[in-house]
Design an enzyme around this catalytic site. Structure first.
Site, short mmCIF file in Angstrom:
data_model
loop_
_atom_site.label_atom_id
_atom_site.label_comp_id
_atom_site.label_asym_id
_atom_site.label_seq_id
_atom_site.Cartn_x
_atom_site.Cartn_y
_atom_site.Cartn_z
N ASP A 1 0.84 -1.21 0.03
CA ASP A 1 -0.14 0.08 0.06
C ASP A 1 0.84 1.19 0.09
O ASP A 1 1.97 1.13 0.33
CB ASP A 1 -0.96 0.11 1.26
CG ASP A 1 -1.84 -0.90 1.24
OD1 ASP A 1 -2.07 -1.77 0.36
OD2 ASP A 1 -2.93 -0.83 2.08
N HIS B 1 3.84 -2.25 3.23
CA HIS B 1 3.79 -0.91 2.47
C HIS B 1 5.01 -0.59 1.84
O HIS B 1 6.24 -0.77 2.75
CB HIS B 1 3.62 0.05 3.77
CG HIS B 1 2.23 0.11 4.46
ND1 HIS B 1 1.92 -0.77 5.37
CD2 HIS B 1 1.05 0.80 4.27
CE1 HIS B 1 0.63 -0.86 5.77
NE2 HIS B 1 0.13 0.24 5.07
#
Length: 317
Positions: free
Chosen positions: A126, A270
């Site tokens: 992400d 991430h």
């Protein structure tokens, strides 16, 4: 010189990452990833952190109005015509009939993987694209792994467009992670729509891809978010393995948590964090040694997901 630094760092990482992932003892060496100079967002973004303020959405240029989706099939500004595309355009059309003919990357052919019979794990990243995403793509390519990247729209302009095109060309999947990472349930219907619509538009402008997956920032969703997602043709994707890499910036810890994945797991990470990218080489070795295939979400489910519905657990709205 920077390319040599990254290559040497990745070779060192590969040499030291074959050791199993353990919870005790000295951690195995990790990669030293040289940044590419791309600007990073201010402060960490994570699924359980306080809501970040909404960053004003600014016009992205003359190729389209803010807050609107580009017309279906419309070529990007400056893209060559179908005639100018020639053989390259024909190859793209053959690979995927609905692909816009223009200056977009040809998508890597879909793989036929039966995740009901094969051990599959979906790694998802992400908040990018960011400084270290290119190095991450190098690692995945070396292991023939594919992943799904949930894109924050405001990270795309500039070098992010090149990174997204590379993702498409190498067979990775793109998903919508809003424009500026707010908690969507705290916005009006119009605000939710603009956050998702703007990111749909800028990714399509950069790559030709119309995304059909979204991940709500912080995992926060409700019936209104589901309705807007359904309107845009987006299935909501959450996760079942949370590495908490936004909080614990330690590559050994991140790798150990990700290694808890079982067949069918969706792992949350991430790619804007250096420690996360440093954890990936040992993680790839871990899964390879156990016979896992690293797949996109579409490959994991093996079918088109229902727009608006939440996966892996459907909440009913």
């Amino acid at each position: 010189m920077r390319v040599r630094m990254v290559s040497m760092a990745l070779l060192l990482a590969a040499a030291g990452c074959a050791a199993p992932i353990t919870t005790t003892g000295a951690p195995p060496p990790t990669a030293t990833i040289a940044p590419t100079g791309r600007a990073m967002p201010i402060g960490p973004i994570g699924p359980n952190e306080p809501t970040a303020p909404i960053v004003p959405i600014v016009p992205a240029g003359p190729t389209g109005p803010p807050g609107r989706t580009a017309p279906a099939g419309a070529p990007a500004a400056g893209a060559p015509s179908a005639t100018a595309s020639g053989t390259a355009g024909a190859r793209k059309a053959e690979a995927r009939p609905d692909w816009p003919v223009g200056n977009f990357p040809a998508p890597r052919p879909a793989r036929r993987i039966d995740c009901e019979r094969v051990r599959c794990v979906a790694l998802t990243f992400d908040d990018g694209p960011g400084t270290y995403t290119g190095a991450l793509l190098d690692m995945l390519a070396r292991h023939r792994g594919r992943a799904t990247f949930f894109v924050v729209g405001q990270m795309v302009p500039g070098d992010g467009e090149r990174i997204l095109r590379r993702m498409v060309a190498e067979g990775h999947e793109l998903g919508n992670h809003s424009w500026s990472h707010p908690e969507l349930p705290g916005l009006s219907e119009a605000g939710i729509r603009e956050q998702l619509n703007r990111t749909q538009w800028i990714v399509k402008r950069a790559t030709g891809v119309t995304m059909d997956l979204m991940r709500p920032p912080y995992g926060a969703t409700d019936a209104r978010v589901a309705a807007e997602s359904r309107h845009l043709g987006l299935a909501q994707i959450l996760w079942d393995v949370d590495t908490l890499d936004w909080r614990d910036r330690d590559s050994s810890t991140v790798a150990r948590r990700a290694a808890e994945a079982t067949p069918g797991s969706i792992v949350l990470m991430h790619d804007i964090h250096l420690s996360t990218v440093q954890a990936v080489p040992r993680l790839l070795h871990h899964f390879a040694a156990r016979g896992y295939r690293l797949v996109t979400l579409s490959e994991l489910y093996g079918k088109r997901l229902v727009s608006g519905r939440k996966y892996p657990v459907d909440s009913g709205f």
